[in-house]
Scaffold this motif. Structure first.
Motif, PDB file in Angstrom:
ATOM      1  N   GLU A 175      14.219  -2.323  -2.398  1.00 53.37           N
ATOM      2  CA  GLU A 175      14.514  -1.133  -1.603  1.00 53.37           C
ATOM      3  C   GLU A 175      15.395  -0.167  -2.386  1.00 53.37           C
ATOM      4  O   GLU A 175      16.195  -0.589  -3.247  1.00 53.37           O
ATOM      5  CB  GLU A 175      15.237  -1.516  -0.310  1.00 53.37           C
ATOM      6  CG  GLU A 175      14.470  -2.431   0.624  1.00 53.37           C
ATOM      7  CD  GLU A 175      14.781  -3.892   0.406  1.00 53.37           C
ATOM      8  OE1 GLU A 175      14.576  -4.691   1.332  1.00 53.37           O
ATOM      9  OE2 GLU A 175      15.231  -4.242  -0.703  1.00 53.37           O
ATOM     10  N   SER A 212      12.877   3.733   0.422  1.00 54.05           N
ATOM     11  CA  SER A 212      11.636   3.273  -0.197  1.00 54.05           C
ATOM     12  C   SER A 212      11.708   1.781  -0.478  1.00 54.05           C
ATOM     13  O   SER A 212      12.797   1.216  -0.603  1.00 54.05           O
ATOM     14  CB  SER A 212      11.381   4.027  -1.501  1.00 54.05           C
ATOM     15  OG  SER A 212      11.349   5.414  -1.304  1.00 54.05           O
ATOM     16  N   CYS A 213      10.538   1.192  -0.639  1.00 52.13           N
ATOM     17  CA  CYS A 213      10.457  -0.225  -0.989  1.00 52.13           C
ATOM     18  C   CYS A 213       9.317  -0.388  -1.986  1.00 52.13           C
ATOM     19  O   CYS A 213       8.148  -0.208  -1.624  1.00 52.13           O
ATOM     20  CB  CYS A 213      10.206  -1.065   0.254  1.00 52.13           C
ATOM     21  SG  CYS A 213       9.821  -2.799  -0.060  1.00 52.13           S
ATOM     22  N   ALA A 214       9.662  -0.688  -3.224  1.00 53.90           N
ATOM     23  CA  ALA A 214       8.664  -0.893  -4.264  1.00 53.90           C
ATOM     24  C   ALA A 214       8.259  -2.357  -4.302  1.00 53.90           C
ATOM     25  O   ALA A 214       9.113  -3.232  -4.452  1.00 53.90           O
ATOM     26  CB  ALA A 214       9.214  -0.457  -5.609  1.00 53.90           C
ATOM     27  N   SER A 259       5.956  -5.540  -5.880  1.00 55.30           N
ATOM     28  CA  SER A 259       5.263  -6.034  -7.071  1.00 55.30           C
ATOM     29  C   SER A 259       4.992  -7.522  -6.908  1.00 55.30           C
ATOM     30  O   SER A 259       5.641  -8.200  -6.105  1.00 55.30           O
ATOM     31  CB  SER A 259       6.092  -5.787  -8.334  1.00 55.30           C
ATOM     32  OG  SER A 259       7.333  -6.463  -8.266  1.00 55.30           O
ATOM     33  N   ARG A 310       2.928   4.235   3.793  1.00 55.30           N
ATOM     34  CA  ARG A 310       2.738   3.448   2.573  1.00 55.30           C
ATOM     35  C   ARG A 310       1.863   4.216   1.604  1.00 55.30           C
ATOM     36  O   ARG A 310       0.971   4.954   2.013  1.00 55.30           O
ATOM     37  CB  ARG A 310       2.123   2.094   2.900  1.00 55.30           C
ATOM     38  CG  ARG A 310       0.745   2.132   3.547  1.00 55.30           C
ATOM     39  CD  ARG A 310       0.359   0.759   4.115  1.00 55.30           C
ATOM     40  NE  ARG A 310       0.352  -0.277   3.083  1.00 55.30           N
ATOM     41  CZ  ARG A 310       0.406  -1.580   3.344  1.00 55.30           C
ATOM     42  NH1 ARG A 310       0.481  -2.004   4.601  1.00 55.30           N
ATOM     43  NH2 ARG A 310       0.388  -2.450   2.359  1.00 55.30           N
ATOM     44  N   ASP A 311       2.138   4.013   0.314  1.00 57.42           N
ATOM     45  CA  ASP A 311       1.349   4.608  -0.754  1.00 57.42           C
ATOM     46  C   ASP A 311       0.780   3.445  -1.563  1.00 57.42           C
ATOM     47  O   ASP A 311       1.497   2.804  -2.329  1.00 57.42           O
ATOM     48  CB  ASP A 311       2.227   5.505  -1.624  1.00 57.42           C
ATOM     49  CG  ASP A 311       1.446   6.260  -2.694  1.00 57.42           C
ATOM     50  OD1 ASP A 311       0.413   5.731  -3.156  1.00 57.42           O
ATOM     51  OD2 ASP A 311       1.875   7.355  -3.063  1.00 57.42           O
ATOM     52  N   LYS A 344       0.983   3.510  -5.385  1.00 56.01           N
ATOM     53  CA  LYS A 344       2.311   3.237  -5.937  1.00 56.01           C
ATOM     54  C   LYS A 344       2.877   1.903  -5.467  1.00 56.01           C
ATOM     55  O   LYS A 344       3.994   1.545  -5.843  1.00 56.01           O
ATOM     56  CB  LYS A 344       3.275   4.360  -5.565  1.00 56.01           C
ATOM     57  CG  LYS A 344       2.910   5.714  -6.148  1.00 56.01           C
ATOM     58  CD  LYS A 344       3.936   6.769  -5.743  1.00 56.01           C
ATOM     59  CE  LYS A 344       3.594   8.116  -6.365  1.00 56.01           C
ATOM     60  NZ  LYS A 344       4.567   9.168  -5.977  1.00 56.01           N
ATOM     61  N   SER A 345       2.132   1.199  -4.628  1.00 57.22           N
ATOM     62  CA  SER A 345       2.620  -0.065  -4.046  1.00 57.22           C
ATOM     63  C   SER A 345       4.013   0.121  -3.455  1.00 57.22           C
ATOM     64  O   SER A 345       4.921  -0.692  -3.680  1.00 57.22           O
ATOM     65  CB  SER A 345       2.635  -1.175  -5.106  1.00 57.22           C
ATOM     66  OG  SER A 345       1.334  -1.495  -5.524  1.00 57.22           O
ATOM     67  N   THR A 346       4.158   1.175  -2.706  1.00 57.07           N
ATOM     68  CA  THR A 346       5.466   1.531  -2.171  1.00 57.07           C
ATOM     69  C   THR A 346       5.388   1.806  -0.679  1.00 57.07           C
ATOM     70  O   THR A 346       4.455   2.458  -0.208  1.00 57.07           O
ATOM     71  CB  THR A 346       6.046   2.748  -2.896  1.00 57.07           C
ATOM     72  OG1 THR A 346       6.175   2.443  -4.297  1.00 57.07           O
ATOM     73  CG2 THR A 346       7.422   3.115  -2.361  1.00 57.07           C
ATOM     74  N   TYR A 366       7.566   3.329   2.673  1.00 55.12           N
ATOM     75  CA  TYR A 366       8.596   4.314   2.967  1.00 55.12           C
ATOM     76  C   TYR A 366       9.027   4.238   4.435  1.00 55.12           C
ATOM     77  O   TYR A 366       8.258   3.830   5.303  1.00 55.12           O
ATOM     78  CB  TYR A 366       8.086   5.735   2.693  1.00 55.12           C
ATOM     79  CG  TYR A 366       7.619   5.972   1.289  1.00 55.12           C
ATOM     80  CD1 TYR A 366       6.257   5.956   0.980  1.00 55.12           C
ATOM     81  CD2 TYR A 366       8.529   6.220   0.267  1.00 55.12           C
ATOM     82  CE1 TYR A 366       5.813   6.166  -0.314  1.00 55.12           C
ATOM     83  CE2 TYR A 366       8.097   6.440  -1.031  1.00 55.12           C
ATOM     84  CZ  TYR A 366       6.743   6.414  -1.313  1.00 55.12           C
ATOM     85  OH  TYR A 366       6.316   6.635  -2.609  1.00 55.12           O
ATOM     86  N   CYS A 377      13.018  -4.245   3.724  1.00 51.66           N
ATOM     87  CA  CYS A 377      11.573  -4.220   3.882  1.00 51.66           C
ATOM     88  C   CYS A 377      11.055  -5.658   3.783  1.00 51.66           C
ATOM     89  O   CYS A 377      11.712  -6.536   3.204  1.00 51.66           O
ATOM     90  CB  CYS A 377      10.892  -3.317   2.860  1.00 51.66           C
ATOM     91  SG  CYS A 377      10.889  -3.910   1.168  1.00 51.66           S
TER      92      CYS A 377
END
Length: 124
Positions: A6, A21-23, A25, A72-73, A76-78, A80, A96
């Motif tokens: 986050e 945001s939350c990236a 992976s 969500r995107d 970008k695997s993100t 929001y 998240c």
């Protein structure tokens, strides 16, 4: 391994806006439902919002409905969370979470992975 990181928290005045945001992976992001939860000092962690695997369905806690938008995107695997008209009672650590079940849920037990959280502080 799966990581949810986050970012975007901070200090904001009441009535202001913030986007966290939350990236993600280490997982197939487009196959997971995602959720936001928060924990205020001295309180239990609570549900904020969730979004299903393809972004077509969202659910919100009554306390944030109309003021927050989860999105969500996939590229970008993100994940929001956009928050408007913030109140001091929104002050919390925001987490998240990822649910391989693909459909968003307010139940914490339904989530498989969690991030470390980002602090949001709303001053009055």
């Amino acid at each position: 391994q799966v990581q949810l990181v986050e970012s975007g928290g901070g200090l904001v005045q009441a009535g202001g806006s913030l986007r966290v945001s939350c990236a993600a992976s280490g997982l197939s992001f487009s196959n997971y439902a995602m959720g936001w939860f928060r924990q205020a000092p001295g309180k239990e962690r609570e549900f904020v919002a969730a979004i299903n695997w393809n972004g077509a369905s969202t659910i919100y806690a009554d306390s944030v409905k109309g003021r927050c938008t989860i999105s969500r995107d996939v590229a970008k695997s993100t994940l929001y969370l956009s928050m408007n008209t913030l109140k001091p009672e929104d002050t919390a650590v925001y987490y998240c979470a990822a649910d391989r079940g693909r459909y968003g849920s307010p139940r914490q037990s339904g989530y498989d992975y969690w991030g470390q959280g980002t602090q949001v502080t709303v001053s009055s």
